[in-house]
Design a protein around this motif. Structure first.
Motif, PDB file in Angstrom:
ATOM      1  N   UNK B 562       7.018   1.744  -2.176  1.00 30.87           N
ATOM      2  CA  UNK B 562       6.946   2.689  -1.057  1.00 30.87           C
ATOM      3  C   UNK B 562       7.555   2.066   0.199  1.00 30.87           C
ATOM      4  N   UNK B 563       8.312   2.878   0.920  1.00 31.51           N
ATOM      5  CA  UNK B 563       9.009   2.362   2.106  1.00 31.51           C
ATOM      6  C   UNK B 563       8.059   1.759   3.131  1.00 31.51           C
ATOM      7  N   UNK B 564       6.905   2.411   3.272  1.00 32.81           N
ATOM      8  CA  UNK B 564       5.944   1.919   4.269  1.00 32.81           C
ATOM      9  C   UNK B 564       5.524   0.496   3.914  1.00 32.81           C
ATOM     10  N   UNK B 565       5.259   0.286   2.606  1.00 30.72           N
ATOM     11  CA  UNK B 565       4.830  -1.054   2.181  1.00 30.72           C
ATOM     12  C   UNK B 565       5.943  -2.069   2.408  1.00 30.72           C
ATOM     13  N   UNK B 566       7.185  -1.647   2.105  1.00 29.36           N
ATOM     14  CA  UNK B 566       8.317  -2.546   2.277  1.00 29.36           C
ATOM     15  C   UNK B 566       8.459  -2.926   3.747  1.00 29.36           C
TER      16      UNK B 566
END
Lengths: 147, 886
Positions: B562-566
């Motif tokens: 997920x982009x947020x996690x990245x």
């Protein structure tokens, strides 16, 4: 609820502004929005010709009277037609006080009386009086004639 | 703030100067000392109050000390007998809105005025007192207010009634005791008193349905003098009709009242009644006709407000009942040239809704002239209406696409251009025939596009769609031009797009290589880096990626985190010898906080949400599930349901569940949120009783180790079921966890916890979970080409139903298929309806369904003929099975 009654001069400077139920932080936004709306659309409009707009569930009816532009903003039961009634009362009362569509100077000369008229017409967001003759008497603390 | 005017003309200098020239707060406050003079000068005092009002109306604020000082001085003015001054005093006290401890000073004077023989003192004193009073004082003056409501002087009565409306917000118990007096005032001969009384009486009784109904019944039978009161009554009447729910049959006094109001002499009342009728639930075309006729008359009124009100209402009606509104089309067309642009835009968008396929071309011509002289905000509304029109009449895509591309070339701001580009993208996506021309329009647009955001989005879209067209090479020129002409951001995007063409179209690969090599000399490092990377991946020695599939995965595959996690991981990464490892990024998807979910717009977006909009969640689910070893051998994910809430809103723990369907497994993903700041939950798992789901057996589970406050987490449970069989069943759920107290000051949890449980709602796996909603754009063609080999037809009785809409919706949700061509909308009060659905059944079998409904007008019995065509006879039978058992 009548959310706002606003008077501005031809350059967009505020002469009278009365808000009801509008949070203080939103007032500035409303003021500039209305003034811009007037600047975009009121040029060349005849005295008392009504213009109308709506934004989401809020209605705006506005017009020009002499050097002064007048804006009324409402929601719920105060939709475009009810607001046109309100603005009609306001313009008639102002004309009555000033004797004619006012110049800015005349408007400011009669400022106190105009404030009293507004106080009789809109009270905390509700329309209270609708007849100019009655209003004329009320601001002098005279009972209405029909009584 | 108003600025003093400059002198323009010497002859008119008296005219030009403002009486408030150079006004300054400090000076006015000084002047206010005249209020304390033993010999009051009424005229002068009035002037000073006017100046104070001017300052207040300009938005000037007084400090607490200043306001108190002025207020105390003003109270002295009650000594004066001057009437004009007294009126001003009432006004300024309201404007200063003194604080509770100051009010006491003026209370006795106002109470005296309230009992004065002069009516107007009474009216004004009531208004001022009600503005500044609190609950305790109100009980003291309640007696006078009740008298005032029935006062013979209408001004006094109105003052008390309007005060009542305001006081109802703060002291409802007191105001409710005035019912009898207000009831009397409703009968008043004075129009305004009646208006205010009706409003107050309704507000007092608004929570009592029966009382409101009685009020409306009595008022509609009596005489209402004021048009304003009549408007209120119309609103209350439609509220009563709405709340009574069922359509009135036989004698319909309320509807008759509304219809009667259409013949009132006041325009305001006519309009209110017309609007109320159009908004009635389940209104029939026959009932609509008179309302639409009066609205049509208003369309040609000389008053802009009436025209606006009428066109706005018709615009709304056109969404649900386009046919009756078509009668107004001629009047509406003349409004396109209305001076008021709001009216013109509403007219255009209404016409777009009511227009039929044959009128599209003519309409587009008119709109083209109109577009040049309206503001961007109106243009956006028109563009959105055109997009809907095009989806409604896909065969007209050429004219509409041309229109969009023409306006795309004209001047306009970012939001407007974005709306057009989004529309073109949606049309390309939904109408396959529109793809090539649409892409070319977009290519031409980026040749001269001043918005970096739009250019990069279009380039990204081109990279996905362009290589799949018949002649991909024609787009290369437009893309490569960007590398020469644009800023670094767009250049980098262009490089990525080129690489995608190279990866997907073998014949273009060598030429793309040449172009990419040229980008190695770009002045920007990002552009150079991308070119290097793509050259190595596409034609490298295998050190970056090994196979063609890897290349495609790299270029087109979604990022498997997920982009947020990245983003969070990158922010935490500290530059060191050790390179950043993407595998260290957590893959678990955080479910969105509720507020964000609500904030999301439901409008279809174009580039903003790529075509994988819904699919991207599926992708994310697939990635998430495949990262869990227990589920990695379940095969391809067929369908993930929308989250089903298992808890009431605003409970201690919020849990929803997503059903993931595999060929022979079902995985429940429980998204849990802990809403108690003082608790930490550990070892969270959902215990499921599957005794009412015989075909399912639990094979794996994954608990959630820790669930801190407001950080959503997931726990999973997997069941095995017979392969390819749409097994159904009911599951009872119990949330089990260890709860630990958290110290709110330090945020640390106690060491020992207590085991606890929390009952969740039941969950069902239904037949619709095994069918994917997949639209077809031309149902007739799809139906014909599917052939009748595996067609199964049967008839069913659906029992008595309220109307056909209810029956159609019930069958659609039972089957979980995609309604096509807008056939899910049933014309109101129609007796028969055809609805077509499409979908993909588990095992990837295409299914088409044709439903014919009929309703008996007296018994309301609904009969349905169901025809199913699919690629497999067993699947056609299965669909019938679902309906028969549902």
């Amino acid at each position: 609820m009548i959310l706002a009654v606003l008077f501005a001069n031809s350059e967009g400077n505020i002469l009278v502004e009365r808000f009801n139920g509008v949070p203080a932080e939103e007032r500035l936004h409303w003021r500039s929005f209305l003034v811009k709306l007037g600047a975009d659309n009121l040029r060349g409009v005849k005295n008392e010709e009504l213009l109308v707009a709506c934004h989401k569930s809020v209605y705006i009816v506005y017009t020009v009277l002499g050097d002064v532009s007048i804006y009324v903003v409402g929601k719920d039961e105060y939709d475009e037609l009810a607001l046109s009634e309100v603005i009609f009362v306001i313009t008639s009362a102002v004309k009555d006080v000033c004797g004619k569509p006012p110049t800015e100077r005349l408007f400011l000369d009669k400022y106190g009386r105009i404030c009293l008229c507004l106080d009789e017409i809109v009270w905390k967001g509700l329309l209270e009086n609708t007849e100019k003759d009655r209003i004329k008497r009320l601001i002098r603390l005279k009972p209405p004639t029909e009584f | 703030m108003a600025q003093p005017l400059v002198k323009k003309d010497d002859d008119r200098d008296d005219e030009e100067y403002s009486p408030f020239l150079g006004i300054e707060k400090g000076a006015v406050l000084q002047e206010a000392r005249v209020f304390n003079d033993p010999q009051l000068d009424a005229r002068r005092c009035s002037q000073v109050i006017t100046k104070l009002l001017y300052l207040l109306n300009q938005g000037e604020s007084f400090t607490k000390v200043e306001a108190t000082e002025v207020f105390f001085s003003v109270t002295k003015l009650f000594q004066s007998r001057d009437i004009g001054l007294r009126r001003m005093v009432y006004l300024i006290i309201k404007e200063l809105s003194p604080s509770a401890d100051e009010v006491i000073i003026v209370t006795s004077s106002l109470m005296k005025d309230m009992n004065s023989k002069t009516d107007m003192y009474r009216a004004n004193a009531i208004r001022v007192l009600c503005r500044i009073t609190d609950g305790t004082l109100l009980t003291q003056i309640e007696r006078y207010l009740k008298q005032a409501i029935v006062d013979k002087n209408p001004v006094v009565a109105s003052a008390a009634l309007v005060s009542g409306i305001h006081l109802l917000q703060t002291n409802p118990e007191i105001v409710k005791r005035w019912s009898n007096e207000v009831q009397d005032a409703v009968q008043s001969r004075a129009a305004l008193v009646q208006f205010h009384a009706v409003a107050l009486l309704h507000q007092i009784r608004q929570n009592d349905r029966l009382a409101v109904s009685k009020l409306v019944t009595s008022l509609t039978r009596g005489t209402v003098r004021s048009p304003l009161a009549q408007c209120l009554l119309i609103r209350y009447t439609s509220q009563v009709i709405r709340e009574s729910g069922n359509v009135q049959t036989g004698d319909r006094p309320f509807y008759d009242y509304l219809e009667g109001c259409l013949r009132h002499k006041s325009e305001m009342v006519i309009f209110e009644a017309a609007r109320a009728i159009t908004e009635l639930h389940g209104v029939t075309p026959r009932e609509l006709t008179p309302a639409i006729t009066v609205l049509q008359l208003f369309l040609s009124s000389s008053k802009p407000v009436l025209r606006f009100a009428a066109v706005r209402t018709l615009n709304k009606v056109a969404m649900t009942h386009p046919v009756p509104v078509t009668n107004c089309n001629i009047d509406m067309e003349s409004l396109i040239s209305d001076q008021n642009r709001s009216i013109a835009t509403l007219a255009i968008t209404t016409l777009l809704k009511t227009g039929n396929e044959s009128s599209v071309d003519r309409l587009m011509k008119q709109i083209t002239n109109f577009m040049s002289d309206i503001a961007d905000e109106f243009k956006i509304v028109v563009v959105e209406a055109i997009r809907s029109l095009c989806l409604k009449f896909p065969l007209k895509f050429r004219a509409l696409m041309n229109f969009l591309s023409n306006i795309l070339r004209e001047e306009g701001g970012f939001e407007y251009k974005k709306a057009i580009v989004d529309s073109i993208v949606i049309l390309i996506r939904d109408i396959p025939d529109a793809k090539e021309s649409g892409l070319l329009h977009l290519c031409e647009f980026i040749e001269d596009c001043e918005f970096t955001y739009l250019s990069t989005q279009i380039l990204h879209f081109l990279g996905i769609e362009g290589p799949k067209t018949s002649d991909p090479s024609k787009y290369i020129r437009y893309i490569y031009n960007r590398v020469h002409l644009e800023n670094a951001t767009v250049r980098a995007s262009a490089v990525s797009t080129l690489a995608k063409f190279g990866a997907l179209v073998d014949s273009l690969k060598p030429r793309v290589f040449i172009l990419l090599r040229r980008c190695l000399f770009d002045s920007d490092d990002e552009v150079r880096d991308r070119a290097t990377l793509y050259l190595n991946t596409l034609g490298g020695d295998g050190s970056v990626v090994e196979t063609d599939n890897d290349v495609k995965d790299f270029l087109f595959g979604s990022l498997d985190v997920p982009l947020v996690n990245l983003e969070a991981s990158l922010k935490n990464y500290e530059a060191s010898e050790e390179p950043f490892d993407i595998k260290s990024v957590p893959k678990e998807v955080k479910s969105q906080p509720l507020a964000e979910k609500k904030a999301q717009s439901k409008k279809p977006t174009g580039l903003g949400a790529p075509p994988t909009g819904p699919a991207s969640t599926v992708d994310a689910y697939e990635t998430l599930l495949s990262s869990i070893p227990e589920f990695s051998n379940f095969g391809k994910l067929f369908k993930s349901s929308a989250p089903v809430e298992l808890t009431e809103p605003e409970t201690e723990y919020a849990v929803n569940v997503v059903k993931h369907i595999f060929d022979s497994h079902v995985v429940f993903q429980y998204n849990c949120t802990n809403t108690i700041p003082e608790q930490l939950l550990e070892d969270v798992i959902v215990v499921v009783d599957a005794s009412e789901a015989e075909e399912f057996s639990e094979v794996a589970s994954r608990s959630l180790r820790s669930l801190p406050y407001d950080t959503p987490g997931q726990t999973f449970l997997a069941f095995e079921k017979p392969e390819g069989v749409p097994a159904v069943g009911k599951f009872t759920n119990l949330l089990r966890f260890i709860v630990k107290e958290v110290d709110p000051t330090t945020g640390e949890a106690e060491e020992d916890g207590v085991e606890d449980e929390y009952q969740l709602e039941d969950l069902e796996v239904v037949a619709a979970d095994y069918i994917l909603k997949v639209p077809v754009f031309n149902f007739k063609n799809a139906w014909e080409s599917m052939g009748a080999d595996f067609e199964r037809v049967d008839e069913y009785g659906l029992g008595p139903r309220e109307n056909l809409t209810e029956a159609v919706n019930a069958v659609i949700s039972l089957l979980g298929m995609q309604p096509c061509e807008g056939t899910e909308v049933v014309a109101s009060n129609s007796r028969s309806h055809t609805c077509v659905l499409s979908g993909v059944y588990i095992g990837n079998v295409k299914v088409l369904v044709r439903l014919l409904f009929g309703i008996d007008s007296s018994s309301k019995e609904v009969a349905m003929k169901l025809a199913v065509r699919s690629e497999d006879g067993a699947v056609s039978d299965a669909i019938h099975e679902i309906v028969a058992s549902g």
